[in-house]
Design an enzyme around this catalytic site. Sequence first.
Site, short mmCIF file in Angstrom:
data_model
loop_
_atom_site.label_atom_id
_atom_site.label_comp_id
_atom_site.label_asym_id
_atom_site.label_seq_id
_atom_site.Cartn_x
_atom_site.Cartn_y
_atom_site.Cartn_z
N PHE A 122 41.16 -3.09 -14.11
CA PHE A 122 41.08 -3.69 -15.43
C PHE A 122 40.42 -5.05 -15.32
CE2 PHE A 122 43.08 -2.74 -19.66
CZ PHE A 122 43.04 -1.38 -19.57
N ARG B 260 37.75 -10.65 -20.87
CA ARG B 260 37.27 -10.16 -22.17
C ARG B 260 36.44 -11.19 -22.93
NH1 ARG B 260 42.59 -6.69 -24.12
NH2 ARG B 260 42.17 -5.00 -22.67
N LEU C 166 39.45 0.89 -31.12
CA LEU C 166 39.30 0.44 -29.74
C LEU C 166 38.81 1.55 -28.81
CD1 LEU C 166 39.97 -2.04 -27.83
CD2 LEU C 166 41.87 -0.63 -27.08
N ARG D 157 43.88 -13.34 -22.99
CA ARG D 157 44.80 -12.40 -22.32
C ARG D 157 44.02 -11.44 -21.44
NH1 ARG D 157 46.44 -7.07 -23.38
NH2 ARG D 157 45.52 -6.94 -25.45
N GLN E 225 41.84 -12.98 -29.64
CA GLN E 225 41.02 -12.21 -28.70
C GLN E 225 40.10 -11.23 -29.42
OE1 GLN E 225 42.74 -9.29 -25.60
NE2 GLN E 225 41.77 -10.93 -24.43
N HIS F 96 41.19 -8.15 -31.83
CA HIS F 96 42.08 -7.24 -31.09
C HIS F 96 43.50 -7.77 -30.90
CE1 HIS F 96 43.19 -4.14 -28.26
NE2 HIS F 96 43.36 -5.00 -27.27
N GLU G 24 39.46 -0.71 -22.35
CA GLU G 24 38.86 -1.34 -21.17
C GLU G 24 38.99 -0.41 -19.96
OE1 GLU G 24 39.36 -5.68 -20.86
OE2 GLU G 24 40.39 -5.25 -18.98
N HIS H 281 37.92 -8.10 -28.52
CA HIS H 281 37.76 -7.11 -27.44
C HIS H 281 36.30 -6.69 -27.36
CE1 HIS H 281 38.32 -3.51 -25.06
NE2 HIS H 281 39.58 -3.83 -24.86
#
Length: 559
Positions: free
Chosen positions: A115, A274, A240, A373, A228, A338, A243, A230
Amino acid sequence: MAVFEHDVLIIGAGLAGMRAAISAQQEGADVAIISKVHPVRSHSNAAQGGINAAIGPEDSWEDHAFDTVKGSDYLADQDAVEVLCQEAGAEVIAMENMGVIFHRDETGHLGTRAFGGQQRQRTYFVGDITGQALLHVLYEQLIKHGLRVYEEWFVTDLIVEDGVCKGAVVMEIRTGQLSVIGARAVIIATGGNGRVYEPTTNALICTGDGIGLAYRAGVPIMDMEMVQFHPTTLKGSGVLITEGARGEGAHLLNAASERFMEKYAPNMMELASRDVVSRAEQTEIDEGRGVDGCVLLDCSHLGYDLIHERLWQIREIGLDFVGVDIVNTPIPVKPGNHYIMGGIKTDINGRTPMEGLYAAGETACVSVHGANRLGANSLLDTVVFGRRSGVDAAERAKSKEISMPGERYAEEVGKGIQSLLDRPLNGDRVAKIRLDMGNMMSEKAQVFRTETKLKEAVEDLKGIRQRYDRVGVENKGKVFNTDLLFAIELGYMIDCAEMTAVSAVERKESRGAHYRVDYPERDDANWLKHIACTYSPAGPQLSYMPVTITRWQPQERKY
Ligand SMILES: Cc1cc2nc3c(=O)[nH]c(=O)nc-3n(C[C@H](O)[C@H](O)[C@H](O)COP(=O)(O)OP(=O)(O)OC[C@H]3O[C@@H](n4cnc5c(N)ncnc54)[C@H](O)[C@@H]3O)c2cc1C
């Protein structure tokens, strides 16, 4: 009107709320949990990619913590990050023991995927439905342990007496009846506020209710400028694309089929953090190298078998929403709203500055995510700090004699709701105001920010609030009056949007997800601090809180 009483009342039955409920009950408390939707329809259900933990011998909690702190652009409170990463392994194993069937590798051990922003593969997952798997297992536990669930009940207000939170006013959505639930401790676990922006990856129910409730009760709300975006949200709808797709090896391409991340993050490429990837994509799009306002995510080299095993939901999303089969064709994506890193200020046990009030999950700001994050750290945040707040709340409930509130609170709320229902219709609509606000926020408080646009957003929000104060509610009935609930939710959303816009004007530097074109550098000398918002009738009042640094001094951040 009815009055109920419990030791611990948990508002929200997503992962954070259910984890808190189970741990509080294990500590011997009488626990109730309330949710405006059926618990397994909570938004945690949508989480796709996985949950982080440093479990294997090659990994360490310290490395996970460093990646998290670096990912946060050094705004996270490091005492909280240490707790998050130290307790991660035990929480993932606890979830497995409860019944979550995590992916296994060829040797039969728990398998991981890569990730973003992390030196090692430490993301445990269930295909691309990790949140759903976790949520259903926790719900089974809730039922197994016979916890009281107020299902499809809506919290309208917190009850605060002499600075102590003692419960909430609630509406049973089926009947419209208002009641009081008194509690010796209250945990807010109401999730995020993504719908403040349009489009977003978040569900319609993600309206920041808990943040609004706490804010109006005078509790400080922290880091709200840290929103955030994304990097891989689907063209048009904003759905979404996990990721996890890039974790499995998918590439990002521009119009010339170049893997443009080479220019922006030569080491981590598509798996940079991100904020970095989102800015890179937006730059490609803004400088004319995009494809119809997007870039392309290419999974075609991963092969059918891998996609079928690990990314089948993503394949379905591509087919259903844009008619693209990721098995052989790149899919159009762009940065989209996001997650909110900010929220209700808490300590590492979920305590807010208000006695008797706790918060956990996306609605809270511990702060473990700081300015950005890391993917797969949010599910972890929900279970680690959900559990801790449940334990602490149960202890408080057992150790304190607290007088319980009466039904007059419900009567007062009832009068407010009646005056909202009595307002004449004026041609404007709640849904229209909500959409206008979402579009405006996406334009003016986005990936690249400027003082001019942010100040415009603050002004626009004044107009939005004036419209909100005059708008009527069409449905005057009691039974399942979602028209009324949407109106109440919009109030929380406007509170959240104001905090984001005002804090973003205030922070005159670039850090993590908050990128100011007019202040492009991080400025530790002046801005290594949290911004907190406290309610006032004139709008959010700002103050500052120090960042806790334990062992990782701020460094230049490169991927
Ligand atoms: C599409 C998507 C994919 C994601 N994938 C990942 C991932 O792979 N890994 C990861 O770590 N994170 C992921 N995230 C983030 C993560 O899923 C969320 O941050 C997390 O699940 C939030 O959990 P929560 O328990 O705080 O809130 P939620 O699950 O949103 O639950 C909120 C609860 O509060 C209740 N509620 C709200 N308001 C009220 C009210 N007024 N009255 C009564 N009840 C109320 C709701 O009914 C619900 O039960 C993803 C997010 C999205 C949007």
